[in-house]
Write an enzyme that holds these catalytic residues in place. Structure first.
Site, PDB file in Angstrom:
ATOM      1  N   GLU A  81      49.677  29.174  43.960  1.00 60.83           N
ATOM      2  CA  GLU A  81      49.181  30.146  44.036  1.00 60.83           C
ATOM      3  C   GLU A  81      50.301  30.446  43.651  1.00 60.83           C
ATOM      4  O   GLU A  81      51.413  30.097  43.628  1.00 60.83           O
ATOM      5  CB  GLU A  81      49.676  29.787  45.714  1.00 60.83           C
ATOM      6  CG  GLU A  81      49.176  31.261  46.569  1.00 60.83           C
ATOM      7  CD  GLU A  81      47.744  31.058  46.486  1.00 60.83           C
ATOM      8  OE1 GLU A  81      47.076  31.612  45.891  1.00 60.83           O
ATOM      9  OE2 GLU A  81      47.066  30.755  46.901  1.00 60.83           O
ATOM     10  N   HIS A  82      50.434  32.189  43.251  1.00 61.21           N
ATOM     11  CA  HIS A  82      51.183  33.105  42.635  1.00 61.21           C
ATOM     12  C   HIS A  82      51.816  32.350  41.438  1.00 61.21           C
ATOM     13  O   HIS A  82      52.959  32.399  40.485  1.00 61.21           O
ATOM     14  CB  HIS A  82      52.575  33.213  43.415  1.00 61.21           C
ATOM     15  CG  HIS A  82      52.311  34.170  44.027  1.00 61.21           C
ATOM     16  ND1 HIS A  82      52.288  35.641  44.357  1.00 61.21           N
ATOM     17  CD2 HIS A  82      51.520  34.066  45.389  1.00 61.21           C
ATOM     18  CE1 HIS A  82      51.864  36.293  44.921  1.00 61.21           C
ATOM     19  NE2 HIS A  82      51.535  35.739  46.155  1.00 61.21           N
ATOM     20  N   ASP A  92      48.658  32.151  38.238  1.00 61.80           N
ATOM     21  CA  ASP A  92      47.928  32.140  37.938  1.00 61.80           C
ATOM     22  C   ASP A  92      48.741  33.341  36.802  1.00 61.80           C
ATOM     23  O   ASP A  92      47.871  33.688  35.290  1.00 61.80           O
ATOM     24  CB  ASP A  92      46.568  32.819  37.936  1.00 61.80           C
ATOM     25  CG  ASP A  92      46.970  34.588  39.361  1.00 61.80           C
ATOM     26  OD1 ASP A  92      48.123  34.447  39.565  1.00 61.80           O
ATOM     27  OD2 ASP A  92      45.886  34.808  39.669  1.00 61.80           O
ATOM     28  N   GLY A  98      42.296  38.541  52.443  1.00 62.39           N
ATOM     29  CA  GLY A  98      43.009  38.261  51.191  1.00 62.39           C
ATOM     30  C   GLY A  98      41.895  36.923  50.579  1.00 62.39           C
ATOM     31  O   GLY A  98      42.222  36.296  50.117  1.00 62.39           O
ATOM     32  N   LEU A  99      40.738  37.032  51.022  1.00 64.14           N
ATOM     33  CA  LEU A  99      39.607  36.411  50.414  1.00 64.14           C
ATOM     34  C   LEU A  99      38.910  36.977  49.609  1.00 64.14           C
ATOM     35  O   LEU A  99      38.103  37.025  48.963  1.00 64.14           O
ATOM     36  CB  LEU A  99      39.291  35.856  51.205  1.00 64.14           C
ATOM     37  CG  LEU A  99      39.132  34.802  52.806  1.00 64.14           C
ATOM     38  CD1 LEU A  99      38.038  34.808  53.753  1.00 64.14           C
ATOM     39  CD2 LEU A  99      40.020  33.864  52.191  1.00 64.14           C
ATOM     40  N   ASP A 112      40.666  35.024  40.482  1.00 67.19           N
ATOM     41  CA  ASP A 112      39.820  35.729  41.409  1.00 67.19           C
ATOM     42  C   ASP A 112      38.880  36.317  41.422  1.00 67.19           C
ATOM     43  O   ASP A 112      38.193  35.950  41.318  1.00 67.19           O
ATOM     44  CB  ASP A 112      40.514  37.116  42.507  1.00 67.19           C
ATOM     45  CG  ASP A 112      41.792  36.480  43.536  1.00 67.19           C
ATOM     46  OD1 ASP A 112      42.303  35.584  43.080  1.00 67.19           O
ATOM     47  OD2 ASP A 112      42.543  37.652  43.979  1.00 67.19           O
ATOM     48  N   TYR A 120      53.333  41.799  45.805  1.00 64.72           N
ATOM     49  CA  TYR A 120      52.677  41.449  44.420  1.00 64.72           C
ATOM     50  C   TYR A 120      53.634  41.546  43.072  1.00 64.72           C
ATOM     51  O   TYR A 120      54.113  41.053  42.120  1.00 64.72           O
ATOM     52  CB  TYR A 120      51.808  42.021  44.484  1.00 64.72           C
ATOM     53  CG  TYR A 120      50.658  40.255  43.923  1.00 64.72           C
ATOM     54  CD1 TYR A 120      50.192  39.609  43.869  1.00 64.72           C
ATOM     55  CD2 TYR A 120      50.615  41.032  42.632  1.00 64.72           C
ATOM     56  CE1 TYR A 120      49.235  38.538  43.348  1.00 64.72           C
ATOM     57  CE2 TYR A 120      49.721  39.757  41.818  1.00 64.72           C
ATOM     58  CZ  TYR A 120      49.190  38.945  42.109  1.00 64.72           C
ATOM     59  OH  TYR A 120      48.676  38.380  41.327  1.00 64.72           O
TER      60      TYR A 120
HETATM   61  C1  GLA Z   1      46.172  38.038  44.690  1.00 62.69           C
HETATM   62  C2  GLA Z   1      45.825  38.159  42.681  1.00 62.69           C
HETATM   63  C3  GLA Z   1      45.623  36.466  42.055  1.00 62.69           C
HETATM   64  C4  GLA Z   1      46.638  35.638  42.079  1.00 62.69           C
HETATM   65  C5  GLA Z   1      46.672  35.673  43.707  1.00 62.69           C
HETATM   66  C6  GLA Z   1      48.736  35.134  44.265  1.00 62.69           C
HETATM   67  O1  GLA Z   1      44.707  37.039  45.074  1.00 62.69           O
HETATM   68  O2  GLA Z   1      44.970  38.795  43.281  1.00 62.69           O
HETATM   69  O3  GLA Z   1      45.753  36.933  41.183  1.00 62.69           O
HETATM   70  O4  GLA Z   1      47.657  36.242  41.954  1.00 62.69           O
HETATM   71  O5  GLA Z   1      47.376  36.673  45.000  1.00 62.69           O
HETATM   72  O6  GLA Z   1      47.871  33.308  43.496  1.00 62.69           O
END
Ligand code: GLA
Length: 372
Positions: free
Chosen positions: A20-21, A23, A110-111, A158, A208
């Site tokens: 997570e966080h 990419d 968040g999906l 994503d 973000y």
């Molecule tokens: C969101 C962003 C992704 C990623 C996640 C955290 O979903 O779209 O690119 O950074 O947050 O992992």
């Protein structure tokens, strides 16, 4: 309902198992595509307009191909307009068409409803334009649409898994090279449970983007001493040896990214070998890091994860996605899932004051194109 449409094009929402966080820091991630998805019904209309409607909204928009950007602030159409505009900018043929969107990924969960919409719209435009679908390019253009038309400086995770996901598999994606492999999700007598905190999350975009900038600052400062191109290439030992270079908050952000990258490799190996207890322990560690070092969980996701982690049938639980609201993912003994859900939902409501929500969904394919 859609007998006159030519194609049905679907792309997936996603749950991230871990990574997570990272990419946007060149790290590896381990998401799965979900059966919660967005479907686009599409047909050519031999006009100079794109006409859009939604199954879930009482709204229709007709957009002249030459005036796409006039609609870039439209609450719902902006994602579609953005994709159409960038598709043409990348040298592809844009034809007049009618689209009907049917999204089953809950908005704000968040999906990744927006990735599912962008990827399916691009695949649909390519299909009616008579082009071959190149998943990697579609994911990259979808990411640009998110940057330019939604203002979220997201990574590629994503959109990439929305396009390339595979039924019953996680996708281990190297976000630096875009190389990937599938890892079968074989959980034996365990299941993944996704629960939405239902927190209204309005600050996601600004927070973000702020986190992303903090990681960029960390990299800049570390580059004074280390020969690295991205934060994911820094080891924990190197970070510690450079600790003095970083202000405390920036150090914590970097520490999350670097340790999370280590957790992804560990999880991939543990999953391949069926060490589910080890996977669970790493999910818990990831949540702690996101909560304490990256500070993206908040009281709602912390509460949800804590009730989950304290349930005897749960091997591990963590927030998934950007955070500041959204969902947790938990690894739970299948025969105790009903009790798990009941106890977590009850505990959450007693502390937070409103209900969380369980989503029933499976690990599915990314883009699916059907001729109607
Ligand atoms: C969101 C962003 C992704 C990623 C996640 C955290 O979903 O779209 O690119 O950074 O947050 O992992």
């Amino acid at each position: 309902m859609n007998e006159n449409y030519e194609y049905k094009v679907t792309a997936a929402g996603r749950v991230n198992i871990i990574g997570e966080h990272v990419d946007y820091c060149g790290g590896k991630v381990l998401p799965c595509a979900l059966s919660l998805n967005n479907t686009v019904y599409i047909r050519r209309n031999n006009s100079d307009c794109i006409n859009i409607e939604w199954t879930t909204l009482d709204e229709k928009v007709s957009i002249p191909l030459e005036r796409l950007l006039d609609f870039s602030f439209h609450k719902y159409a902006k994602y579609i307009v953005g994709c159409a505009y960038l598709w043409r900018e990348h040298g592809h043929r844009l034809v007049g068409c009618d689209l009907k969107l049917d999204c089953t990924v809950p908005f704000g969960s968040g999906l990744s409803s927006s990735a599912a919409i962008e990827v399916s719209v691009l695949a649909a435009l390519a299909t009616v334009g008579g082009e071959l679908i190149i998943n990697k390019e579609i994911a990259q253009i979808a990411q640009q649409a998110e940057h330019k038309f939604a203002g979220v400086m997201c990574g590629i995770m994503d959109q990439f898994v929305s396009a390339n996901g595979k039924k019953d598999n996680a996708l281990l994606l190297d976000c630096k090279t875009l190389e990937f492999e599938y890892i079968p999700i074989k959980l034996r007598d365990y299941s993944l449970v996704i629960i939405d905190s239902c927190k209204p999350h309005d600050l996601v975009v600004s927070k973000y983007n702020e986190r992303r900038q903090e990681t960029e600052e960390a990299l800049r400062l570390l580059q004074n001493k280390l020969d690295v191109n991205c934060l994911a290439d820094v080891s924990s030992e190197q970070l510690e040896s450079c600790r003095d270079l970083l202000p405390p908050v920036i150090y914590k952000r970097a520490k999350h990214v670097i340790t999370e990258c280590e957790r992804v490799s560990f999880t991939a190996t543990a999953l391949k070998n069926g060490y589910l207890a080890a996977v669970g322990a790493v999910l818990n560690a990831s949540h702690k890091s996101l909560s304490e070092d990256y500070e993206v969980a908040g009281v709602e996701l912390d509460t949800l994860a804590r009730f989950a982690q304290n349930h005897p049938a749960c091997l591990g639980s963590r927030m998934t996605g950007a955070g500041f609201g959204g969902c947790t993912v938990s690894l739970v003994k299948t025969d105790s899932v009903a009790d798990f859900k009941a106890r977590v939902l009850e505990g959450y409501k007693s502390q937070i004051g409103y209900d969380a929500k369980v989503y029933e969904t499976d690990i599915s394919d990314g883009i699916i194109i059907q001729k109607l």
